[in-house]
Design a protein around this motif. Structure first.
Motif, short mmCIF file in Angstrom:
data_model
loop_
_atom_site.label_atom_id
_atom_site.label_comp_id
_atom_site.label_asym_id
_atom_site.label_seq_id
_atom_site.Cartn_x
_atom_site.Cartn_y
_atom_site.Cartn_z
N CYS A 116 0.84 -1.21 0.00
CA CYS A 116 0.00 0.00 0.00
C CYS A 116 0.88 1.26 0.00
CB CYS A 116 -0.93 -0.01 1.21
SG CYS A 116 -0.12 0.32 2.77
N CYS A 119 2.86 1.91 3.30
CA CYS A 119 4.04 1.05 3.46
C CYS A 119 5.14 1.45 2.48
CB CYS A 119 3.67 -0.42 3.29
SG CYS A 119 2.78 -1.08 4.72
N ASN A 137 4.79 -4.70 5.65
CA ASN A 137 3.38 -4.89 5.29
C ASN A 137 2.52 -4.32 6.40
OD1 ASN A 137 2.20 -7.23 7.14
ND2 ASN A 137 4.33 -7.73 6.64
N CYS A 138 1.23 -4.27 6.17
CA CYS A 138 0.31 -3.81 7.21
C CYS A 138 -1.05 -4.47 6.97
CB CYS A 138 0.20 -2.29 7.22
SG CYS A 138 -0.72 -1.61 5.83
N CYS A 141 -2.17 -4.39 3.31
CA CYS A 141 -1.37 -4.96 2.22
C CYS A 141 -0.53 -6.11 2.72
CB CYS A 141 -0.48 -3.88 1.61
SG CYS A 141 0.93 -3.40 2.62
N ARG A 179 -1.99 1.10 12.16
CA ARG A 179 -2.24 0.46 10.87
C ARG A 179 -1.83 -1.02 10.88
NH1 ARG A 179 1.55 2.79 8.00
NH2 ARG A 179 2.38 1.21 6.61
ZN LIG Z 1 0.63 -1.49 3.93
#
Ligand SMILES: [Zn+2]
Ligand SMILES: [Zn+2]
Length: 787
Positions: A116, A119, A137-138, A141, A179
């Motif tokens: 995303c 990120c 990542n989060c 994503c 997030r």
């Molecule tokens: Zn992300």
């Protein structure tokens, strides 16, 4: 006037949310929403999706419920929200509770999703603790399907189980305002996976002059190395895209003569320097699924000719993992990123496997220690336009895999648990229950042990993930397909054999929710007909329940069976014999366009086979007719990848050519329609002999097939009072044909359906088989003696 407002009544509501709601930030979203309204209660993930309870003033609860669906996070797909009323418990505060264990899982697992923007910003920010960290990542994503081992989707049931979060990561993971709250693959350079660069013996490579392994890899690529790179769903083989010599070396080592290689770029603006992009293509390139998008190559594109010889398109994708982003930024130019395999084997996805199988191809290996659970290829799409002006193109899925799988496709009316085993080439399987079907990732050509293992392991994995215990197993009618043999060996299930082209028709009808009958032009290369012949140019009339063969292409011999698929000149000969019934087959000479490409002796012996030879079945395949015409134009006598001759014939077409060859649509003795292209073949030969270009011949041939298809479909539809037409089968991946036939049928007043989310080719067969099996089970027409 004074109004005494009664204190609002306290209300407690329970909400059951189903759909794609795990691993997409749904619980923290609910948490924040409930807290913003001052409600108490809880939210949790369980085997069915998300369960939550909220308590507070009645009107506040009502406002919360009104916002719950519309404001859901971007990756969530809500299928149902069921609200029930409970007695107030008077609890205080709102909590995210742990998933209860030991339940039968039913919750969808989500697909792998491109990095995303948030990120990406961290990744490129030297001040951030995740600067250049390739596993950033989060919740919005990162990897999902490829790392999942079981459900509920929680870290211990992923391939991240072996990594223990550091204090900083854990704090993010536990903070509902962050997030990364409950982002299962959350990681950082301190605690997460890491990359390494090794040579073909597995020995570490030094970092001289570079800051990390990715930059070392980039330097090697810029120096002309071929590197095997472990990604999200498996290994890629990478090299510079503009270096003719290194691309040729990759082809030679991979034993892949002509089949195009895909390219990866860092951004859409870089893609724009390579290919012509319309709005639909641009949207697809930037979508979270990040498929390979096939688009017309620009003349000035800095791409070696050997990347995609003989075709006017390039397959391009935009970087989708943090590792790719960092690498592409370091390299600063497009890279070839082709599947990490030899020839047609499945791609390598474990380090050992890659070092073993790719040692003769790659100079270096960029590895990492986050295991891949399920081998998942890149998806491939193409935008197919309409010949009508001003109409935006539509996306046709050629391969549905990473990014799309395992999103459920609705399959109304499926009561029992169903497994559908698919076909043979480009195969997928599918499990279904409760109104939903999960079509697998691309398995590949089910013709060797390695692919069969992917198939059987994949089925076990899907049965576990989606808690499907098959009572009905659907399969192709071809007795020799490995998928059929697998189905026949399943114990204690009801078997349903589904004809190949009926499965194509049913898949398209079911995807569009059409229960009634339709006329279908199902055009492909090969499918078992059940009558001893090979089908492939079929006009069917039917529904998901049953079908009638309303017509087909004039049948000819497939001289030498499988060999005729690899050697289009054999089909050219077979069609020449059919087109000249008054000439002795021996008297048919090698046409000028094939002179020097076929030995006269071979030509004569194949002529014998083409009359009534051993191992030369009769076929109505339209794919083989395209092959024959490609050979008659002198475009290609032999192919080295599936569909090559037809792809090159389409590519050759002169866009502006409007003329068409004669072609007949006739009524056969048995009442079936016959598309008879014998005259067409004679006209092709006459034009080639007269020196007309392959561009003109190819276009006129396409126009003839378009005209005949429209005429035949309209005729079947009018005779049976149908108003829906289905176009499917791999041959309709052809832009010119699909656009032309769709337009013609619409002008004839028919509603035209084309597969939308599923592949037109054999990757869509499994879903169609499931649709047929479900419909027959619901209709009570399943018996032990079923077909
Ligand atoms: Zn992300
Ligand atoms: Zn950490």
């Amino acid at each position: 006037m004074s109004v005494l407002r009664a204190p609002a009544r306290t209300r407690r509501a329970r909400v059951r949310v189903t759909g794609t709601v795990q691993g997409v930030g749904f619980r923290p979203y609910v948490y924040r929403l409930a807290r913003s309204f001052g409600l108490s209660g809880y939210v949790l993930n369980d085997a069915h999706g998300v369960l939550l309870e909220v308590e507070g003033a009645g009107d506040v609860v009502q406002r919360f419920l009104a916002r719950l669906g519309p404001d859901a996070p971007p990756l969530a797909v809500l299928e149902r929200l069921e609200v029930s009323e409970l007695d107030s418990t008077g609890d205080a505060g709102f909590a995210i509770l742990a998933s209860p264990g030991n339940e039968v899982p039913d919750a969808p697992v989500t697909p792998d999703t491109a990095t995303c923007q948030d990120c990406l910003a961290e990744l490129l920010d030297p001040a951030d603790r995740r600067y250049r960290y390739p596993f950033t990542n989060c919740t919005n994503c990162g990897p999902r399907f490829t790392i999942v081992r079981g459900v509920p989707y929680d870290r211990p049931l992923t391939t991240m189980a072996g990594f223990h979060m550091c204090a900083l990561c854990l704090a993010e993971y536990e903070d509902p305002g962050n997030r990364r709250f409950h982002a299962q693959p959350n990681a950082c350079p301190e605690c997460g996976p890491s990359v390494s660069l090794v040579d073909r013996c597995g020995e570490p490579v030094g970092l001289a002059g570079t800051r990390d392994f990715i930059q070392a890899c980039a330097t090697a690529l810029l120096n002309g190395s071929i590197v095997a790179i472990k990604g999200i769903g498996g290994f890629h083989l990478a090299c510079q895209a503009d270096d003719e010599a290194v691309v040729a070396r990759l082809r030679a080592r991979k034993h892949r003569e002509d089949k195009p290689f895909a390219l990866m770029v860092g951004s859409v603006s870089e893609a724009q320097l390579l290919v012509e992009l319309g709005p639909v293509e641009r949207e697809l390139l930037l979508s979270v699924q990040r498929p390979i998008v096939l688009a017309p190559r620009l003349a000035a594109a800095p791409v070696a000719r050997a990347v995609a010889p003989g075709v006017p398109e390039l397959g391009v994708m935009v970087a989708y993992s943090p590792l790719h982003h960092v690498l592409l930024a370091d390299v600063g130019q497009p890279l070839v990123m082709t599947s990490g395999n030899v020839s047609d084997e499945p791609i390598a996805y474990s380090d050992e496997d890659a070092l073993d199988r790719l040692a003769d191809i790659a100079d270096l290996f960029l590895l990492h220690d986050r295991p891949i659970q399920t081998r998942t290829d890149d998806s491939v799409v193409r935008v197919v336009g309409s010949e009508a002006r001003g109409r935006a193109g539509r996306c046709v899925v050629l391969r549905r895999s990473r990014g799309y799988v395992p999103v459920a496709v609705p399959l109304p009316g499926v009561g029992s648990h169903v497994l559908a085993c698919g076909g043979e080439l480009k195969s997928t399987f599918c499990v279904a229950k409760g109104g939903r079907a999960w079509v697998s990732h691309h398995i590949g050509d089910l013709q060797n042990y390695e692919t069969l293992r992917s198939f059987t392991d994949g089925i076990e994995h899907f049965e576990r993930l989606f808690a499907v215990v098959p009572e009905i197993v659907a399969h192709d009618l071809h007795p020799d397909y490995l998928s059929t043999k697998y189905a026949l060996e399943r114990d204690g299930v009801k078997l349903v054999g589904v004809q190949h082209h009926h499965a194509h028709l049913a898949a398209c009808l079911a995807e569009h929710g059409v229960e009634g009958r339709a006329v279908g032009a199902i055009f492909d290369g090969t499918g078992y007909g059940g009558d001893g012949t090979v089908w492939g140019g079929e006009l069917l009339f039917g529904s998901t329940a049953d079908f009638e063969r309303a017509g087909n292409v004039w049948p000819v011999r497939l001289p030498g069976g499988e060999r005729a698929i690899r050697e289009p000149w054999r089909m050219a000969l077979s069609w020449l014999i059919a087109a000249h019934p008054d000439t002795e087959p021996d008297a048919i000479g090698i046409p000028g366009a094939l002179a020097g490409l076929v030995e006269p002796e071979k030509w004569r012996s194949v002529a014998q086979l083409a009359v009534a030879g051993l191992g030369s079945p009769v076929t109505s395949s339209i794919g083989r007719l395209f092959d024959a015409v490609a050979a008659l134009c002198g475009l290609r006598a032999r192919i080295n990848y599936e569909g090559q001759a037809a792809i090159e014939l389409e590519a050759a077409c002169a866009a502006a050519e409007r003329a068409s060859y004669p072609i007949s649509v006739i009524h056969g003795n048995d009442g079936r329609l016959l598309i008879d292209p014998r005259e067409t073949v004679r006209a092709v030969c006459a034009d080639v002999a007269a020196g007309r270009s392959a561009a003109t011949v190819a276009a006129r041939f396409h126009n003839a097939i378009r005209d005949a298809t429209v005429q035949a479909c309209a005729s079947v539809a009018s005779a049976r009072s149908a108003d829906v037409a289905v176009l499917s089968g791999g041959v309709f991946q052809n832009r010119r044909l699909l656009g032309g036939v769709s337009d013609g049928l619409r002008r004839a007043g028919l509603r035209v359906l084309v597969p939308d989310r599923l592949p037109l080719g054999d990757g869509g067969i499994s879903y169609g088989q499931a649709a047929v099996a479900a419909r027959r089970a619901a209709g009570g027409s399943l018996g032990p003696s079923e077909e």
